[in-house]
Scaffold this motif. Sequence first.
Motif, PDB file in Angstrom:
ATOM      1  N   ILE A   1     -10.408 -57.937  32.779  1.00  0.00           N
ATOM      2  CA  ILE A   1      -9.409 -56.928  33.186  1.00  0.00           C
ATOM      3  C   ILE A   1     -10.124 -55.682  33.721  1.00  0.00           C
ATOM      4  N   ALA A   2     -11.228 -55.308  33.078  1.00  0.00           N
ATOM      5  CA  ALA A   2     -11.985 -54.128  33.524  1.00  0.00           C
ATOM      6  C   ALA A   2     -12.577 -54.349  34.920  1.00  0.00           C
ATOM      7  N   LEU A   3     -13.212 -55.499  35.122  1.00  0.00           N
ATOM      8  CA  LEU A   3     -13.853 -55.777  36.418  1.00  0.00           C
ATOM      9  C   LEU A   3     -12.807 -55.855  37.527  1.00  0.00           C
ATOM     10  N   ALA A   4     -11.685 -56.499  37.218  1.00  0.00           N
ATOM     11  CA  ALA A   4     -10.601 -56.582  38.207  1.00  0.00           C
ATOM     12  C   ALA A   4     -10.064 -55.186  38.500  1.00  0.00           C
ATOM     13  N   GLY A   5      -9.984 -54.355  37.467  1.00  0.00           N
ATOM     14  CA  GLY A   5      -9.493 -52.986  37.644  1.00  0.00           C
ATOM     15  C   GLY A   5     -10.389 -52.169  38.564  1.00  0.00           C
ATOM     16  N   ALA A   6     -11.684 -52.533  38.601  1.00  0.00           N
ATOM     17  CA  ALA A   6     -12.618 -51.848  39.499  1.00  0.00           C
ATOM     18  C   ALA A   6     -12.656 -52.521  40.873  1.00  0.00           C
ATOM     19  N   GLY A   7     -11.827 -53.559  41.062  1.00  0.00           N
ATOM     20  CA  GLY A   7     -11.645 -54.128  42.402  1.00  0.00           C
ATOM     21  C   GLY A   7     -12.271 -55.481  42.658  1.00  0.00           C
ATOM     22  N   ALA A   8     -12.879 -56.106  41.635  1.00  0.00           N
ATOM     23  CA  ALA A   8     -13.584 -57.375  41.880  1.00  0.00           C
ATOM     24  C   ALA A   8     -12.618 -58.558  41.968  1.00  0.00           C
ATOM     25  N   ASN A   9     -12.977 -59.522  42.804  1.00  0.00           N
ATOM     26  CA  ASN A   9     -12.312 -60.828  42.777  1.00  0.00           C
ATOM     27  C   ASN A   9     -12.814 -61.566  41.545  1.00  0.00           C
ATOM     28  N   MET A  10     -11.881 -62.218  40.826  1.00  0.00           N
ATOM     29  CA  MET A  10     -12.240 -62.734  39.508  1.00  0.00           C
ATOM     30  C   MET A  10     -12.110 -64.241  39.391  1.00  0.00           C
ATOM     31  N   ALA A  11     -13.174 -64.902  38.902  1.00  0.00           N
ATOM     32  CA  ALA A  11     -13.097 -66.286  38.434  1.00  0.00           C
ATOM     33  C   ALA A  11     -13.170 -66.244  36.913  1.00  0.00           C
ATOM     34  N   LEU A  12     -12.125 -66.742  36.267  1.00  0.00           N
ATOM     35  CA  LEU A  12     -11.991 -66.668  34.806  1.00  0.00           C
ATOM     36  C   LEU A  12     -12.250 -68.047  34.223  1.00  0.00           C
ATOM     37  N   VAL A  13     -13.255 -68.164  33.374  1.00  0.00           N
ATOM     38  CA  VAL A  13     -13.642 -69.476  32.840  1.00  0.00           C
ATOM     39  C   VAL A  13     -13.307 -69.560  31.356  1.00  0.00           C
ATOM     40  N   GLY A  14     -12.700 -70.690  30.959  1.00  0.00           N
ATOM     41  CA  GLY A  14     -12.410 -70.952  29.543  1.00  0.00           C
ATOM     42  C   GLY A  14     -11.866 -72.365  29.410  1.00  0.00           C
ATOM     43  N   ARG A  15     -11.619 -72.771  28.162  1.00  0.00           N
ATOM     44  CA  ARG A  15     -11.127 -74.141  27.971  1.00  0.00           C
ATOM     45  C   ARG A  15      -9.623 -74.196  27.818  1.00  0.00           C
ATOM     46  N   ASP A  16      -8.990 -73.046  27.590  1.00  0.00           N
ATOM     47  CA  ASP A  16      -7.555 -73.013  27.274  1.00  0.00           C
ATOM     48  C   ASP A  16      -6.778 -72.548  28.511  1.00  0.00           C
ATOM     49  N   GLU A  17      -6.152 -73.522  29.173  1.00  0.00           N
ATOM     50  CA  GLU A  17      -5.506 -73.227  30.456  1.00  0.00           C
ATOM     51  C   GLU A  17      -4.397 -72.184  30.318  1.00  0.00           C
ATOM     52  N   ALA A  18      -3.579 -72.326  29.260  1.00  0.00           N
ATOM     53  CA  ALA A  18      -2.448 -71.400  29.086  1.00  0.00           C
ATOM     54  C   ALA A  18      -2.955 -69.979  28.849  1.00  0.00           C
ATOM     55  N   ALA A  19      -4.027 -69.866  28.045  1.00  0.00           N
ATOM     56  CA  ALA A  19      -4.568 -68.530  27.767  1.00  0.00           C
ATOM     57  C   ALA A  19      -5.165 -67.916  29.038  1.00  0.00           C
ATOM     58  N   LEU A  20      -5.803 -68.736  29.863  1.00  0.00           N
ATOM     59  CA  LEU A  20      -6.345 -68.221  31.131  1.00  0.00           C
ATOM     60  C   LEU A  20      -5.216 -67.735  32.029  1.00  0.00           C
ATOM     61  N   ALA A  21      -4.104 -68.488  32.034  1.00  0.00           N
ATOM     62  CA  ALA A  21      -2.949 -68.103  32.873  1.00  0.00           C
ATOM     63  C   ALA A  21      -2.397 -66.755  32.411  1.00  0.00           C
ATOM     64  N   GLU A  22      -2.413 -66.534  31.093  1.00  0.00           N
ATOM     65  CA  GLU A  22      -1.934 -65.237  30.565  1.00  0.00           C
ATOM     66  C   GLU A  22      -2.837 -64.095  31.049  1.00  0.00           C
ATOM     67  N   VAL A  23      -4.148 -64.346  31.091  1.00  0.00           N
ATOM     68  CA  VAL A  23      -5.077 -63.291  31.537  1.00  0.00           C
ATOM     69  C   VAL A  23      -4.879 -63.023  33.034  1.00  0.00           C
ATOM     70  N   GLN A  24      -4.694 -64.113  33.808  1.00  0.00           N
ATOM     71  CA  GLN A  24      -4.407 -63.926  35.244  1.00  0.00           C
ATOM     72  C   GLN A  24      -3.198 -63.015  35.414  1.00  0.00           C
ATOM     73  N   GLN A  25      -2.168 -63.319  34.635  1.00  0.00           N
ATOM     74  CA  GLN A  25      -0.921 -62.564  34.690  1.00  0.00           C
ATOM     75  C   GLN A  25      -1.162 -61.096  34.310  1.00  0.00           C
TER      76      GLN A  25
END
Length: 260
Positions: free
Chosen positions: A30-54
């Motif tokens: 969230i911090a890196l995106a807030g500073a303007g970066a394009n983000m690739a979010l890696v994890g094993r839990d698809e639903a939790a990753l979707a929540e972070v995207q949101q």
Amino acid sequence: MSFLESLFSLRGKTAIVTGASRGLGRAAAIALAGAGANMALVGRDEAALAEVQQAIQSHGTHGSDRPHGIVADVTDPGKMMETITSAVERWGSVDILVNNAGIIRRAPAADYSAHDWNEVIDTDLNAVFQWSQAVGKIMIEQGNGKIINIASLLSFQGGLNVAAYAAAKGGVAQLTKALSNEWAKYGVNVNAIAPGYMLTNATAALRANSERSAQIFSRIPAGRWGEPEDLAGAIIYLASAASDYVNGHVLVVDGGWLAN
Ligand code: NDP
């Protein structure tokens, strides 16, 4: 662009954060995106990753593209290469890698199982080297890049009942310096953050032990446990031009614990 923006803006940069689905990795993303970066979010839990995207999208400040969630186990080299290749294809480069994914397994050293030992070392140390090596090659080629490893207070201290974790995190601090020594000349900054005691799943067992929890709390000069968001400033600093001459450093963000 203002002076502050020229130091800290990550606009046009691409970041990969491992273990971005919750806890410290979520806050880092969230911090890196807030500073303007394009983000690739890696994890094993698809639903939790979707929540972070949101969550990133709802903040309204992120890179030129929406964040991209990638379901991958960091210990799987095939998934690692797919993730890195897809980020390069999508955004043209990888500028920032945050090696954050980590696990902890607690048991007295005399009874520590080989299974737990290997799982912790594979996730917390071996994967950090493998991701750094794969992304580092791209960064060396492009002549710049920022690698931020998430170390720990147990990079400095031995802890109790967490032998594999202490060994892995001690290794992460040394690996940070070793990679920095080789890659600083290519414009690749390799640094680490050592968080103190932070309020995440990883420390739930400690907080459930009232005696241990009170011992820990009493040693934190700041008078509180850390929130995941307490890492945001350090993450942006080490990911941005502000830290271009900072190499091989382990930045402690611990409310004063180590100084006490
Ligand atoms: P959490 O348990 O809350 O989060 C761990 C993250 O790592 C999750 O996103 C998890 O995702 C991911 N992860 C774990 N194993 C794998 C794997 N094999 N492949 C992909 N992702 C994985 O812990 P924290 O947020 O607290 O920890 C984050 C980092 O910070 C760790 O390296 C930890 O050691 C370190 N740290 C934490 C401290 C604290 O006080 N909390 C203090 C010092 C360091 P998922 O399960 O969805 O795959």
